[in-house]
Scaffold this active site. Structure first.
Site, PDB file in Angstrom:
ATOM      1  N   GLY A  16      -2.292   2.272  -2.191  1.00  0.00           N
ATOM      2  CA  GLY A  16      -3.807   2.252  -3.077  1.00  0.00           C
ATOM      3  C   GLY A  16      -4.665   2.148  -2.463  1.00  0.00           C
ATOM      4  N   HIS A  37      10.122  -1.875  -2.250  1.00  0.00           N
ATOM      5  CA  HIS A  37       9.365  -1.930  -2.142  1.00  0.00           C
ATOM      6  C   HIS A  37       8.332  -3.407  -1.778  1.00  0.00           C
ATOM      7  CE1 HIS A  37       4.840  -0.926  -2.991  1.00  0.00           C
ATOM      8  NE2 HIS A  37       5.565   0.595  -3.712  1.00  0.00           N
ATOM      9  N   GLU A  84       5.262  -4.465  -2.706  1.00  0.00           N
ATOM     10  CA  GLU A  84       5.090  -4.911  -3.712  1.00  0.00           C
ATOM     11  C   GLU A  84       6.097  -6.477  -4.016  1.00  0.00           C
ATOM     12  OE1 GLU A  84       3.133  -2.131  -6.371  1.00  0.00           O
ATOM     13  OE2 GLU A  84       1.691  -1.561  -4.888  1.00  0.00           O
ATOM     14  N   ASN A 117       5.850   7.345  -8.544  1.00  0.00           N
ATOM     15  CA  ASN A 117       6.177   5.676  -8.732  1.00  0.00           C
ATOM     16  C   ASN A 117       5.095   5.331 -10.091  1.00  0.00           C
ATOM     17  OD1 ASN A 117       6.159   3.279  -8.619  1.00  0.00           O
ATOM     18  ND2 ASN A 117       6.402   3.076  -6.799  1.00  0.00           N
ATOM     19  N   TRP A 118       5.701   5.324 -10.698  1.00  0.00           N
ATOM     20  CA  TRP A 118       4.563   5.256 -11.985  1.00  0.00           C
ATOM     21  C   TRP A 118       4.384   3.703 -12.071  1.00  0.00           C
ATOM     22  CZ3 TRP A 118       6.904   7.589 -16.311  1.00  0.00           C
ATOM     23  CH2 TRP A 118       6.740   8.423 -16.666  1.00  0.00           C
ATOM     24  N   LYS A 119       5.255   2.781 -10.403  1.00  0.00           N
ATOM     25  CA  LYS A 119       4.353   0.968 -10.722  1.00  0.00           C
ATOM     26  C   LYS A 119       4.649   0.593 -12.303  1.00  0.00           C
ATOM     27  CE  LYS A 119       2.390   1.934  -6.064  1.00  0.00           C
ATOM     28  NZ  LYS A 119       1.946   1.320  -4.891  1.00  0.00           N
ATOM     29  N   SER A 154      -0.782   6.791  -0.086  1.00  0.00           N
ATOM     30  CA  SER A 154      -2.144   7.380  -0.871  1.00  0.00           C
ATOM     31  C   SER A 154      -1.852   8.895  -0.107  1.00  0.00           C
ATOM     32  CB  SER A 154      -3.461   6.810   0.155  1.00  0.00           C
ATOM     33  OG  SER A 154      -3.552   5.527  -0.455  1.00  0.00           O
ATOM     34  N   GLU A 197       6.207   3.565   3.920  1.00  0.00           N
ATOM     35  CA  GLU A 197       5.195   3.045   3.684  1.00  0.00           C
ATOM     36  C   GLU A 197       4.337   2.119   3.829  1.00  0.00           C
ATOM     37  OE1 GLU A 197       5.264   4.750  -1.188  1.00  0.00           O
ATOM     38  OE2 GLU A 197       5.823   2.375  -1.202  1.00  0.00           O
ATOM     39  N   GLY A 207       2.581   7.200  -5.226  1.00  0.00           N
ATOM     40  CA  GLY A 207       1.772   5.929  -6.311  1.00  0.00           C
ATOM     41  C   GLY A 207       0.816   7.030  -7.690  1.00  0.00           C
ATOM     42  N   GLY A 208      -0.832   6.428  -7.153  1.00  0.00           N
ATOM     43  CA  GLY A 208      -1.695   6.981  -7.722  1.00  0.00           C
ATOM     44  C   GLY A 208      -1.192   8.249  -8.349  1.00  0.00           C
TER      45      GLY A 208
HETATM   46  P1  13P Z   1      -0.270   4.889  -3.690  1.00  0.00           P
HETATM   47  O1  13P Z   1      -0.289   6.591  -3.521  1.00  0.00           O
HETATM   48  O2  13P Z   1      -1.061   5.731  -5.142  1.00  0.00           O
HETATM   49  O3  13P Z   1      -0.827   4.837  -1.977  1.00  0.00           O
HETATM   50  O4  13P Z   1       0.692   4.364  -3.584  1.00  0.00           O
HETATM   51  C1  13P Z   1       1.726   4.393  -3.215  1.00  0.00           C
HETATM   52  C2  13P Z   1       3.332   3.340  -2.998  1.00  0.00           C
HETATM   53  O5  13P Z   1       3.635   2.693  -3.259  1.00  0.00           O
HETATM   54  C3  13P Z   1       4.565   4.628  -3.944  1.00  0.00           C
HETATM   55  O6  13P Z   1       5.714   3.577  -4.336  1.00  0.00           O
END
Ligand code: 13P
Length: 248
Positions: free
Chosen positions: A171, A94, A96, A9-11, A209, A165, A230-231
């Site tokens: 994050g 998600h 967010e 997930n590149w966000k 994470s 999640e 994510g990251g």
């Molecule tokens: P991180 O891997 O950066 O914690 O993000 C997880 C995430 O929200 C994937 O959708």
């Protein structure tokens, strides 16, 4: 055993040059018998990434989908539009989006329905906040979030992907321990089993994470069928290490 699924997930990250470099790095190191791999990219880059991934063994995903079919909804992107660009997966719900855009369980369920009816697999995200975990509400929260999606999509629930999640792990560098994650995944699996005879084939991903160092241990758990990253999905070497751990 079913093949695992690793989805990045590149966000809201990237640009034309960075996306190209990242994908070239991932494609050059993709193992031959890799697990299922997808990247969920910002809408603005769907065309770019679709072009780069054609026939390459990595599926394309979006990070959201409109709950509406079409019409006067400025800024929204419909499931049919995503389908036009070869989108295979759409993240819905998600944390967010729940947190910053006020998305409710009912809206998330409708989004999942729109995706499914366009032939797109929704990756339905569920997860508790730190306060909810500390109050002992984890199970109730994730079950309520998933129940809404089952209620609206019961007949084709085996076509979805679920991502657990925990909000406190996103994050933050804090990961759920493999035992903590497995415990919630088992709850979700039982809920899916009660709704479908085909619940075993549903991928339940862990996200929060997950990284090159902890992926193998998390992915070894019985009900963890992959990851939503994510990251670590923004660095080709790390993403490839996670894919490697899921491809064994
Ligand atoms: P991180 O891997 O950066 O914690 O993000 C997880 C995430 O929200 C994937 O959708």
């Amino acid at each position: 055993m079913k093949k695992k699924l690793i989805a990045g997930n590149w966000k809201m990250n990237g640009n034309l040059a960075a996306n190209q470099a990242l994908l070239e790095g991932v494609l050059s190191g993709l193992p031959e018998s890799a697990c299922h791999v997808a990247v969920c990219v910002p809408s603005a880059y769907l065309a770019q990434v679709q072009g780069m991934l054609a026939g390459k063994g990595i599926d394309l995903g979006s990070q959201d989908v409109s709950a509406h079919e079409q019409g006067a909804y400025t800024g929204e992107v419909s499931a049919a539009m995503l389908k036009d660009f070869g989108v295979r997966y759409a993240i819905v719900g998600h944390s967010e989006r729940r947190q910053y855009h006020g998305e409710t369980d009912a809206l998330v369920a409708t989004k999942a329905q729109r995706a499914l009816s366009a032939g797109i697999t929704p990756i339905v995200c569920v997860g508790e906040t730190l306060a909810q975990r500390e109050a002992g509400q984890t199970e109730d929260v994730v079950k309520r979030q998933l129940a809404a999606v089952i209620h609206t999509n019961g007949h084709c629930i085996s076509e979805i992907v679920v991502a657990y999640e925990p909000v406190w792990a996103i994050g933050t560098g804090k990961t759920a321990s493999p035992e903590q994650a497995q415990a919630v995944h088992a709850v979700l699996r039982a809920q899916l089993k009660a709704a479908s005879d085909h619940a075993e084939r549903i991928h339940i991903l862990y996200g929060g994470s997950m990284n090159a160092a902890n992926a193998a241990e998390l992915l070894a758990q019985t009900d963890i069928d992959g990851g939503l990253i994510g990251g670590a999905a923004l660095k080709s070497a790390d993403f490839l290490t996670i894919i490697g751990a899921a491809s064994r």
